[in-house]
Design an enzyme around this catalytic site. Sequence first.
Site, PDB file in Angstrom:
ATOM      1  N   HIS A 118       1.122  -1.302   0.210  1.00  0.00           N
ATOM      2  CA  HIS A 118       0.077   0.127  -0.243  1.00  0.00           C
ATOM      3  C   HIS A 118       0.490   1.238  -0.335  1.00  0.00           C
ATOM      4  O   HIS A 118       1.846   1.022  -0.019  1.00  0.00           O
ATOM      5  CB  HIS A 118      -0.876  -0.371   1.125  1.00  0.00           C
ATOM      6  CG  HIS A 118      -0.504   0.386   2.350  1.00  0.00           C
ATOM      7  ND1 HIS A 118       0.867  -0.587   3.619  1.00  0.00           N
ATOM      8  CD2 HIS A 118       0.155   1.265   3.370  1.00  0.00           C
ATOM      9  CE1 HIS A 118       1.302  -0.638   4.007  1.00  0.00           C
ATOM     10  NE2 HIS A 118       0.712   0.913   4.332  1.00  0.00           N
ATOM     11  N   ASP A 120       0.901   5.070   2.439  1.00  0.00           N
ATOM     12  CA  ASP A 120      -0.035   5.038   3.415  1.00  0.00           C
ATOM     13  C   ASP A 120      -1.244   6.021   3.272  1.00  0.00           C
ATOM     14  O   ASP A 120      -0.876   7.177   2.451  1.00  0.00           O
ATOM     15  CB  ASP A 120       0.782   5.962   4.186  1.00  0.00           C
ATOM     16  CG  ASP A 120       1.718   4.916   5.222  1.00  0.00           C
ATOM     17  OD1 ASP A 120       1.251   3.154   4.967  1.00  0.00           O
ATOM     18  OD2 ASP A 120       3.217   4.651   5.085  1.00  0.00           O
ATOM     19  N   HIS A 273       5.023   0.336   0.155  1.00  0.00           N
ATOM     20  CA  HIS A 273       5.158  -0.482   0.459  1.00  0.00           C
ATOM     21  C   HIS A 273       4.507  -1.659   1.515  1.00  0.00           C
ATOM     22  O   HIS A 273       3.721  -2.044   1.675  1.00  0.00           O
ATOM     23  CB  HIS A 273       6.048   0.452   1.831  1.00  0.00           C
ATOM     24  CG  HIS A 273       5.372   1.002   2.820  1.00  0.00           C
ATOM     25  ND1 HIS A 273       4.630   2.071   2.505  1.00  0.00           N
ATOM     26  CD2 HIS A 273       4.586   0.609   4.125  1.00  0.00           C
ATOM     27  CE1 HIS A 273       3.888   1.986   3.355  1.00  0.00           C
ATOM     28  NE2 HIS A 273       3.974   1.626   4.114  1.00  0.00           N
ATOM     29  N   ARG A 288       4.951   5.830  14.002  1.00  0.00           N
ATOM     30  CA  ARG A 288       4.827   6.650  12.651  1.00  0.00           C
ATOM     31  C   ARG A 288       4.456   7.455  12.813  1.00  0.00           C
ATOM     32  O   ARG A 288       3.501   7.683  13.885  1.00  0.00           O
ATOM     33  CB  ARG A 288       4.338   5.150  11.641  1.00  0.00           C
ATOM     34  CG  ARG A 288       4.256   5.673  10.254  1.00  0.00           C
ATOM     35  CD  ARG A 288       3.381   4.658   9.650  1.00  0.00           C
ATOM     36  NE  ARG A 288       1.848   5.551   9.477  1.00  0.00           N
ATOM     37  CZ  ARG A 288       0.850   4.733   8.504  1.00  0.00           C
ATOM     38  NH1 ARG A 288       1.047   3.319   8.681  1.00  0.00           N
ATOM     39  NH2 ARG A 288       0.033   5.190   8.421  1.00  0.00           N
TER      40      ARG A 288
HETATM   41  C1  SIN Z   1       3.408   0.786   8.244  1.00  0.00           C
HETATM   42  O1  SIN Z   1       3.011  -0.118   6.943  1.00  0.00           O
HETATM   43  O2  SIN Z   1       3.449   1.824   8.129  1.00  0.00           O
HETATM   44  C2  SIN Z   1       4.042  -0.484   8.623  1.00  0.00           C
HETATM   45  C3  SIN Z   1       5.568  -0.880   8.079  1.00  0.00           C
HETATM   46  C4  SIN Z   1       6.424  -2.048   8.872  1.00  0.00           C
HETATM   47  O3  SIN Z   1       6.017  -2.662   9.579  1.00  0.00           O
HETATM   48  O4  SIN Z   1       7.501  -2.522   8.545  1.00  0.00           O
END
Ligand code: SIN
Length: 297
Positions: A118, A120, A273, A288
């Site tokens: 995805h 974000d 990601h 995050r």
């Molecule tokens: C995320 O998608 O923000 C998390 C990615 C991760 O935990 O590696």
Amino acid sequence: MSAFPTAPPAPSGAQDFEIRPLPGSFAAEVLGLDLSRPLAPADFDRLHRAHLAHHVVVFRDQRITPAQQVAFSRRFGPLQVHVQKKFQLAGHPEVLIVSNIKENGEPIGLGDAGHFWHSDLSYKDRPSLGSLLHAQILPAEGGDTLFADQHAAYDALPEALKTAIAGLRAEHSYLAKYEELRARSPWRPALTPAQLEEVKPTVHPVVRTHPETGRKALFVSEHFTTRIVGLPEDESRAVLDELFALSTQPAFLYRHRWQPHDLVFWDNRSVMHLAAGTPDHLPRKLYRTTIEGDAPF
Ligand code: SIN
């Protein structure tokens, strides 16, 4: 006096740091910078340019507090508060805890964030410009994060497919995989009416133009994109499945193997990601922050 000329001194307040491309076609690491110190305008400009050029920037060895992560993130734009309020860091609503840790049987963070590819907050009218993830506790094995370059993915599409998807728009919904994730995880509570109001589906171009570099990128994901507007359901599904497969081919990937105190800043307008997975018994915790971007065009 030395026979060797010394490097010119860094301009006032500027830090002496290196930006080094990582192996592969994108992503770079920043060495020797301390983000707990005030950032000189020239240093900020260098980092901004590096972010646009490399899409994923890894700041090594950052001993920063959540407040310093928030302050640095805010230099790039307003921050977005995640709909999962339960996993906000106490005192810092802009920080989402990403973790598989449970305390007294209760999860302390969103443990399945990034389970599907995805970008974000693509389900918002103004999706995220970029996200910053700061390592707090890392597992002894696993826990990598994969990134996929969506400019390269778009550039490599067959011309006929580029023509077929030009001008198409797709729906993005936070709820697209919610029940599937909820069925197998302790992290997804039923959403309240107020939360549902925050995540109403939205529509974006299938191919977006980066607002700062002008480059085109694919902007559909297996996590949030539900359908292509105006196409019959079977055709829409077929096009999306083809795009999902093409957008995450090995040639377009960078695998981030976390090091202690890494702060990773990626461009959600350029990459998707995926959390590659962590063994359940190995604790992992990251913080995050998510910066608001423009409405895609
Ligand atoms: C995320 O998608 O923000 C998390 C990615 C991760 O935990 O590696």
